[in-house]
Design an enzyme around this catalytic site. Sequence first.
Site, PDB file in Angstrom:
ATOM      1  N   ASP A 222      42.207  38.072  34.944  1.00 43.68           N
ATOM      2  CA  ASP A 222      43.115  39.219  34.897  1.00 43.68           C
ATOM      3  C   ASP A 222      44.426  38.955  35.614  1.00 43.68           C
ATOM      4  OD1 ASP A 222      43.702  41.928  34.164  1.00 43.68           O
ATOM      5  OD2 ASP A 222      43.282  42.556  36.213  1.00 43.68           O
ATOM      6  N   SER A 247      46.293  46.833  33.209  1.00 44.85           N
ATOM      7  CA  SER A 247      45.288  46.445  32.219  1.00 44.85           C
ATOM      8  C   SER A 247      44.674  47.682  31.589  1.00 44.85           C
ATOM      9  CB  SER A 247      44.189  45.606  32.879  1.00 44.85           C
ATOM     10  OG  SER A 247      44.734  44.463  33.505  1.00 44.85           O
ATOM     11  N   GLN A 297      42.886  40.587  26.118  1.00 45.53           N
ATOM     12  CA  GLN A 297      43.208  41.750  26.936  1.00 45.53           C
ATOM     13  C   GLN A 297      44.404  42.485  26.356  1.00 45.53           C
ATOM     14  OE1 GLN A 297      45.423  41.757  30.930  1.00 45.53           O
ATOM     15  NE2 GLN A 297      43.302  41.988  31.594  1.00 45.53           N
TER      16      GLN A 297
END
Length: 307
Positions: A222, A247, A297
């Site tokens: 991430d 995110s 993502q």
Amino acid sequence: MSEPSGPLENLLGLLDLERVEQDIFRGESRSALVPRVFGGQVAAQALVAAGRTVPDGLPQGPGPTRPEKTPSAHSLHAYFLRPGDPGAPIVYTVDRIRDGRSFTTRRVVAVQHGQPIFHLSASFQAYEEGLEHQVRMPAAPDPETLPTAADALPRDLPPDVAARLVEARAAVDLRYAEAPPWATVGRPREPRSQVWFRTAGKLDGQDAGSLLHVCLATYVSDMTLLDSVLLAHGRGGWAVGDVVGASLDHAMWFHRPFRADEWLLYDQESPTSGGGRGLGQARIWTRDGRLAVTVIQEGVVRVPRNG
């Protein structure tokens, strides 16, 4: 490499959740990046919680059995629902959706202040043999030839921003193959980024493919995935304040065992952005060319009104 450093020990401590009840865990939280919990931390902790409820030695499906009967994580799908409070613990509740002969499924909800902040579905598979193929690993410079993330920081970054960048990534040796987005503001380029990473110390007593290695890769995944979105527009991101981001959802597929304390190549690109969102997709490779992980993502990518 050296033994685990203080920052790596701290990270390992974050992943060592307290068991409150059989399927309820509590984790500490902190953030050195922005005034909210780092998404990779929540995802990694949730996967730890899920993995700790998966029993060892599940029977395998039809066919010859192998000694590797303990299921390992093969995929996760997650949604970030609310910003996490870095000053409060996070409670993880695990639902045992299914214990199968080959696959085991868990659902995890992370809660702070009485509200869900994160949702994870994870699947685990007992070892079995199957058809094998993969695409070829892309070319990349050797990690030893690249500057560390701290050495690569632009000199004109505000000292507090530089300090937070260094602190946030101190547990991981992160090396960009090309300049990161905050070093090339105003100069759009191909929406692709390569980063080598490994933990800042060895992880003794942990086999490749163990839950800890998988959770550490989840944590790192991430950190940089939406960089490629920024690169396409010559934006530097939160470090310079020209983009507001967070995110939204995150998915990973773990294909082959790997060690997070050995060099892994994170090859990332962004196929599209629009509507205040950007999409990043990536593959993580071992140094000897094995495709270990696929990551996708989507995140919020907004330009501030004054930007």
